[in-house]
Write a protein that holds these residues in place. Structure first.
Motif, PDB file in Angstrom:
ATOM      1  N   HIS A 116       0.826  -1.210   0.000  1.00 52.73           N
ATOM      2  CA  HIS A 116       0.000   0.000   0.000  1.00 52.73           C
ATOM      3  C   HIS A 116       0.862   1.263   0.000  1.00 52.73           C
ATOM      4  O   HIS A 116       0.490   2.263  -0.623  1.00 52.73           O
ATOM      5  CB  HIS A 116      -0.959   0.008   1.189  1.00 52.73           C
TER       6      HIS A 116
ATOM      7  N   ASN B 115      -4.952   4.778  -0.495  1.00 51.88           N
ATOM      8  CA  ASN B 115      -4.055   3.662  -0.214  1.00 51.88           C
ATOM      9  C   ASN B 115      -3.392   3.827   1.143  1.00 51.88           C
ATOM     10  O   ASN B 115      -3.219   2.852   1.869  1.00 51.88           O
ATOM     11  CB  ASN B 115      -2.987   3.545  -1.308  1.00 51.88           C
TER      12      ASN B 115
ATOM     13  N   THR C 227       2.294   1.583  -3.647  1.00 55.27           N
ATOM     14  CA  THR C 227       1.214   1.979  -4.550  1.00 55.27           C
ATOM     15  C   THR C 227       0.766   3.409  -4.271  1.00 55.27           C
ATOM     16  O   THR C 227       0.516   4.182  -5.197  1.00 55.27           O
ATOM     17  CB  THR C 227       0.020   1.024  -4.410  1.00 55.27           C
ATOM     18  N   GLY C 228       0.671   3.784  -3.004  1.00 53.43           N
ATOM     19  CA  GLY C 228       0.264   5.141  -2.646  1.00 53.43           C
ATOM     20  C   GLY C 228       1.258   6.185  -3.126  1.00 53.43           C
ATOM     21  O   GLY C 228       0.866   7.233  -3.643  1.00 53.43           O
TER      22      GLY C 228
END
Length: 131
Positions: free
Chosen positions: A85, A105, A88-89
């Protein structure tokens, strides 16, 4: 506005996150010991499907079993999920349009690290959880 963000999130990444958490929950529910973790994965999956307009709060009635379960979850799966996360964030926050999705995210990190003893509530009712 949150409905528009949720629909875009659903199309771009929410559906795939939901399917991944759903598969993980199904695998965890195979054994009796894994059922609480499977239920937590289903809860995270529902949150990942439609994150805007909802938040997580700690449950005050969660006791020692949820603490022990969170330690097991953190060691076995939680830190991998949190790392995914974070990556991805950060990738989503590179563009201006992706910033709300990157923040979504980041909102998933605490619940993916320690899911037991947390409850998902609407953002307009963050303090209405059970005692």
């Amino acid at each position: 506005m949150k409905t528009i963000l949720n629909v875009i999130w659903l199309v771009l990444s929410g559906f795939w996150l939901f399917l991944a958490y759903l598969a993980a929950g199904a695998l965890l529910c195979i054994t009796i010991i894994g059922i609480p973790f499977g239920i937590a994965a289903f809860r995270i999956g529902a949150y990942a499907l439609w994150p805007f307009g909802r938040t997580t709060v700690e449950r005050r009635d969660a006791g020692a079993p949820s603490c022990v379960g969170n330690v097991l979850w953190l060691v076995l799966a939680g830190w991998w999920l949190a790392l995914a996360h974070v990556v991805t964030g950060v990738a989503l926050c590179i563009t201006i349009i992706g910033i709300p999705f990157g923040i979504a995210n980041f909102k998933l990190i605490p619940v993916s690290l320690l899911p037991l003893g947390r409850e998902i509530v609407p953002t307009d009712q963050p303090f209405s959880s059970r005692w």
